[in-house]
Design a protein around this motif. Structure first.
Motif, PDB file in Angstrom:
ATOM      1  N   PRO A   1     -24.490 -31.825 -38.646  1.00 39.24           N
ATOM      2  CA  PRO A   1     -25.692 -31.536 -39.450  1.00 39.24           C
ATOM      3  C   PRO A   1     -26.968 -32.090 -38.815  1.00 39.24           C
ATOM      4  N   PHE A   2     -26.836 -33.164 -38.022  1.00 41.80           N
ATOM      5  CA  PHE A   2     -28.037 -33.874 -37.540  1.00 41.80           C
ATOM      6  C   PHE A   2     -28.489 -33.432 -36.157  1.00 41.80           C
ATOM      7  N   THR A   3     -27.812 -32.433 -35.565  1.00 41.13           N
ATOM      8  CA  THR A   3     -28.250 -31.935 -34.259  1.00 41.13           C
ATOM      9  C   THR A   3     -28.294 -30.416 -34.261  1.00 41.13           C
ATOM     10  N   GLU A   4     -29.189 -29.872 -33.479  1.00 40.19           N
ATOM     11  CA  GLU A   4     -29.292 -28.411 -33.331  1.00 40.19           C
ATOM     12  C   GLU A   4     -29.939 -28.103 -31.988  1.00 40.19           C
TER      13      GLU A   4
ATOM     14  N   LEU B   1     -16.772 -36.553 -26.364  1.00 38.45           N
ATOM     15  CA  LEU B   1     -17.850 -36.969 -27.272  1.00 38.45           C
ATOM     16  C   LEU B   1     -18.542 -35.777 -27.902  1.00 38.45           C
ATOM     17  N   GLY B   2     -19.364 -36.070 -28.931  1.00 36.32           N
ATOM     18  CA  GLY B   2     -20.186 -35.063 -29.576  1.00 36.32           C
ATOM     19  C   GLY B   2     -21.645 -35.369 -29.300  1.00 36.32           C
ATOM     20  N   CYS B   3     -22.469 -34.302 -29.209  1.00 38.34           N
ATOM     21  CA  CYS B   3     -23.872 -34.556 -28.884  1.00 38.34           C
ATOM     22  C   CYS B   3     -24.731 -33.374 -29.305  1.00 38.34           C
TER      23      CYS B   3
ATOM     24  N   HIS C   1     -14.365 -48.089 -33.643  1.00 35.72           N
ATOM     25  CA  HIS C   1     -15.674 -48.416 -33.072  1.00 35.72           C
ATOM     26  C   HIS C   1     -16.324 -47.185 -32.456  1.00 35.72           C
ATOM     27  N   GLN C   2     -17.615 -47.076 -32.660  1.00 34.27           N
ATOM     28  CA  GLN C   2     -18.360 -45.981 -32.038  1.00 34.27           C
ATOM     29  C   GLN C   2     -19.513 -46.532 -31.222  1.00 34.27           C
ATOM     30  N   MET C   3     -19.960 -45.712 -30.271  1.00 26.63           N
ATOM     31  CA  MET C   3     -21.248 -45.978 -29.666  1.00 26.63           C
ATOM     32  C   MET C   3     -22.065 -44.691 -29.736  1.00 26.63           C
ATOM     33  N   GLU C   4     -23.251 -44.879 -30.280  1.00 26.12           N
ATOM     34  CA  GLU C   4     -24.180 -43.779 -30.479  1.00 26.12           C
ATOM     35  C   GLU C   4     -25.277 -43.908 -29.431  1.00 26.12           C
ATOM     36  N   GLY C   5     -25.865 -42.794 -29.022  1.00 27.47           N
ATOM     37  CA  GLY C   5     -27.037 -42.869 -28.145  1.00 27.47           C
ATOM     38  C   GLY C   5     -28.151 -42.044 -28.744  1.00 27.47           C
TER      39      GLY C   5
ATOM     40  N   TYR D   1     -15.900 -46.698 -40.281  1.00 33.06           N
ATOM     41  CA  TYR D   1     -14.734 -46.687 -41.176  1.00 33.06           C
ATOM     42  C   TYR D   1     -14.449 -45.299 -41.727  1.00 33.06           C
ATOM     43  N   ARG D   2     -13.179 -44.931 -41.670  1.00 33.41           N
ATOM     44  CA  ARG D   2     -12.759 -43.701 -42.343  1.00 33.41           C
ATOM     45  C   ARG D   2     -11.338 -43.878 -42.843  1.00 33.41           C
ATOM     46  N   CYS D   3     -11.050 -43.253 -43.981  1.00 35.61           N
ATOM     47  CA  CYS D   3      -9.738 -43.395 -44.599  1.00 35.61           C
ATOM     48  C   CYS D   3      -8.735 -42.527 -43.835  1.00 35.61           C
TER      49      CYS D   3
ATOM     50  N   THR E   1     -19.522 -44.243 -42.006  1.00 36.33           N
ATOM     51  CA  THR E   1     -18.468 -43.429 -41.395  1.00 36.33           C
ATOM     52  C   THR E   1     -18.770 -43.148 -39.927  1.00 36.33           C
ATOM     53  N   HIS E   2     -19.996 -43.493 -39.509  1.00 37.32           N
ATOM     54  CA  HIS E   2     -20.391 -43.310 -38.107  1.00 37.32           C
ATOM     55  C   HIS E   2     -21.577 -44.241 -37.814  1.00 37.32           C
ATOM     56  N   THR E   3     -21.950 -44.366 -36.547  1.00 34.30           N
ATOM     57  CA  THR E   3     -23.089 -45.240 -36.213  1.00 34.30           C
ATOM     58  C   THR E   3     -24.414 -44.488 -36.327  1.00 34.30           C
ATOM     59  N   SER E   4     -24.364 -43.202 -36.690  1.00 33.54           N
ATOM     60  CA  SER E   4     -25.585 -42.386 -36.757  1.00 33.54           C
ATOM     61  C   SER E   4     -26.664 -42.920 -37.717  1.00 33.54           C
ATOM     62  N   PRO E   5     -26.306 -43.581 -38.851  1.00 35.88           N
ATOM     63  CA  PRO E   5     -27.393 -44.081 -39.707  1.00 35.88           C
ATOM     64  C   PRO E   5     -28.356 -45.026 -38.972  1.00 35.88           C
ATOM     65  N   VAL E   6     -27.897 -45.660 -37.907  1.00 39.41           N
ATOM     66  CA  VAL E   6     -28.793 -46.566 -37.165  1.00 39.41           C
ATOM     67  C   VAL E   6     -29.868 -45.766 -36.406  1.00 39.41           C
ATOM     68  N   GLN E   7     -29.583 -44.466 -36.140  1.00 39.27           N
ATOM     69  CA  GLN E   7     -30.640 -43.591 -35.608  1.00 39.27           C
ATOM     70  C   GLN E   7     -31.817 -43.584 -36.579  1.00 39.27           C
ATOM     71  N   ILE E   8     -31.498 -43.363 -37.876  1.00 48.42           N
ATOM     72  CA  ILE E   8     -32.544 -43.284 -38.906  1.00 48.42           C
ATOM     73  C   ILE E   8     -33.278 -44.618 -39.018  1.00 48.42           C
TER      74      ILE E   8
ATOM     75  N   PHE F   1     -32.529 -36.197 -27.886  1.00 53.93           N
ATOM     76  CA  PHE F   1     -31.104 -35.903 -27.974  1.00 53.93           C
ATOM     77  C   PHE F   1     -30.350 -37.120 -28.469  1.00 53.93           C
ATOM     78  N   ALA F   2     -29.114 -36.855 -28.938  1.00 54.49           N
ATOM     79  CA  ALA F   2     -28.258 -37.927 -29.439  1.00 54.49           C
ATOM     80  C   ALA F   2     -26.822 -37.600 -29.085  1.00 54.49           C
ATOM     81  N   TRP F   3     -26.017 -38.636 -29.046  1.00 53.91           N
ATOM     82  CA  TRP F   3     -24.583 -38.389 -28.879  1.00 53.91           C
ATOM     83  C   TRP F   3     -23.811 -39.503 -29.562  1.00 53.91           C
ATOM     84  N   GLY F   4     -22.534 -39.246 -29.815  1.00 52.68           N
ATOM     85  CA  GLY F   4     -21.698 -40.255 -30.445  1.00 52.68           C
ATOM     86  C   GLY F   4     -20.298 -40.185 -29.858  1.00 52.68           C
ATOM     87  N   MET F   5     -19.696 -41.365 -29.670  1.00 47.74           N
ATOM     88  CA  MET F   5     -18.344 -41.356 -29.070  1.00 47.74           C
ATOM     89  C   MET F   5     -17.546 -42.558 -29.572  1.00 47.74           C
TER      90      MET F   5
HETATM   91  N1  DAH Z   1     -21.591 -39.029 -35.828  1.00 47.10           N
HETATM   92  C1  DAH Z   1     -20.646 -38.127 -35.247  1.00 47.10           C
HETATM   93  C2  DAH Z   1     -19.251 -38.471 -35.729  1.00 47.10           C
HETATM   94  O1  DAH Z   1     -18.996 -39.563 -36.079  1.00 47.10           O
HETATM   95  C3  DAH Z   1     -20.661 -38.223 -33.750  1.00 47.10           C
HETATM   96  C4  DAH Z   1     -21.926 -37.674 -33.168  1.00 47.10           C
HETATM   97  C5  DAH Z   1     -21.952 -36.353 -32.773  1.00 47.10           C
HETATM   98  C6  DAH Z   1     -23.047 -38.449 -33.077  1.00 47.10           C
HETATM   99  C7  DAH Z   1     -23.102 -35.814 -32.256  1.00 47.10           C
HETATM  100  C8  DAH Z   1     -24.221 -37.914 -32.540  1.00 47.10           C
HETATM  101  C9  DAH Z   1     -24.231 -36.587 -32.160  1.00 47.10           C
HETATM  102  O2  DAH Z   1     -25.335 -38.617 -32.419  1.00 47.10           O
HETATM  103  O3  DAH Z   1     -25.370 -36.064 -31.650  1.00 47.10           O
HETATM  104  O4  DAH Z   1     -18.428 -37.623 -35.755  1.00 47.10           O
END
Ligand code: DAH
Length: 360
Positions: A257-260, A288-290, A214-218, A201-203, A175-182, A311-315
């Motif tokens: 859940p994965f950032t604080e 974006l979210g981060c 498409h997302q790009m994660e950092g 992918y999301r319904c 549902t997001h590219t975040s699993p590639v962080q792990i 730090f991480a972000w997703g967009m």
């Molecule tokens: N995974 C989040 C989403 O799909 C986007 C995101 C937000 C990714 C914050 C991150 C983050 O790595 O730090 O909604």
């Protein structure tokens, strides 16, 4: 008709009948060549009486000269005919329209273009690209990212699940590219500096949502990385991406859940016209979210949160493409309509780079 006159008539006819330079050469060999008919006649002169020779000499020499002249004349004619035939067969119709080169007919999809632009920007900042599979485990997509079982945040993702396997495991479309962080933190030693482009992918489907997008994660992990680095990285990135000298950002508290702490980032823009203009105006737009990587996430990857932080972000790549290139409906991205692609696509040889310009 004397012998000589008959011979001359035959030779003249053969010369006229020769349709090619090769055929004419055959006639020349057969008459003036060493054993040719005229040469053979010339050889008979030696055996003649002086009287006979006086008469036949000039006659034969005359014949030889006329045959040679006739062959030369015929040769000119044949040469000219051959040239004319060639000119006729090789004419080029310069009024025909040019056929466009392949580089002019194919187009790069805006999603590919923007992905390349993003990679070029982050490569310049020292990031490398990491990728992962579209089909993920529940563990990597949620649990390891600190989504507890049964936590409502899981519901927000409208996940496409596969049928449960015999062992109870249930795969899903990420549902997001975040699993590639792990995946990256579990296999590579920090310091880490990666961007993760990919399909997600999301319904969901409307003007700004498609089931596949498409997302790009950092992700940056190091011993002294702090929130100032996050702000600086995002600011530099947005200036480069929107090709403006200044952007103003606003960080709003949020929850992932994965950032604080978690934040959502808005960029200042002008929304008064048909297109959104970044870097001017008085409106804000979420982009974006981060956040700072949650200690639980670091622990889930075997990293000590008292040593490492980051730090991480997703967009959304598609959303960034829509904003930058002024496309109103996301669904058109995936309609495979060549007219749309021709209008919004990019030339294949214009590879984005910071040096030559991202989009030109
Ligand atoms: N995974 C989040 C989403 O799909 C986007 C995101 C937000 C990714 C914050 C991150 C983050 O790595 O730090 O909604």
């Amino acid at each position: 008709m004397s012998d000589l006159q008959t011979l001359e008539a035959e030779i003249t006819a053969a010369i006229e009948a020769a349709a090619t330079e090769a055929a004419l050469e055959d006639v020349r060999v057969a008459t003036l060549g060493k054993k040719g008919s005229v040469s053979e006649k010339m050889k008979t002169l030696g055996k003649m009486s002086p009287e006979e020779r006086k008469e036949m000499g000039p006659a034969l020499n005359g014949l030889k000269t006329r045959v040679a002249d006739a062959i030369a004349a015929r040769k000119e004619v044949l040469k000219k005919e051959a040239l004319e035939a060639r000119l006729a067969s090789e004419t080029i119709d310069v009024t025909q329209p040019l056929r466009p080169a392949p580089a002019e007919t194919g187009h790069i999809h805006p999603v590919s273009q923007v992905t390349e632009e993003l990679c070029a920007i982050f490569a310049d900042m020292g990031f490398s690209v990491a990728e992962g599979p579209d089909i993920e485990t529940d563990e990597l997509n949620f649990t390891a990212l600190n989504f507890p079982e049964g936590h409502p945040a899981r519901e927000m993702h409208d996940t496409f699940f596969f049928n449960e396997k015999e062992n109870g495991e249930r795969l899903l479309l990420r549902t997001h590219t975040s699993p590639v962080q792990i995946r990256t933190m579990r296999t590579q030693e920090p310091p880490l500096r990666i961007v993760i482009p990919g399909r997600t992918y999301r319904c969901d489907s409307d003007q700004t949502h498609t089931p596949m997008f498409h997302q790009m994660e950092g992700l940056v992990i190091d011993k002294t990385t702090h929130i100032g680095h996050l702000k600086g990285t995002l600011e530099e990135f947005l200036k480069a991406f929107f090709e403006v000298d200044n952007v103003e950002l606003r960080f709003r508290p949020s929850f992932f859940p994965f950032t604080e702490p978690s934040m959502e980032v808005d960029v200042k823009c002008d929304r008064s016209g048909a297109e959104v203009k970044i870097g001017e105006g008085d409106d804000w737009m979420e982009i974006l979210g981060c956040g700072m990587v949650h200690p639980n996430v670091l622990r889930n990857c075997g990293l000590d949160p008292d040593v490492y932080q980051g730090f991480a972000w997703g967009m959304g790549i598609d959303r960034l493409a829509m904003l930058k290139y002024g496309m109103a409906d996301l669904r058109a991205f995936f309609d495979a309509d060549v007219r749309w692609l021709k209008h919004y696509g990019f030339r294949p040889l214009d590879v984005p780079s910071l040096m030559a310009g991202l989009s030109r």
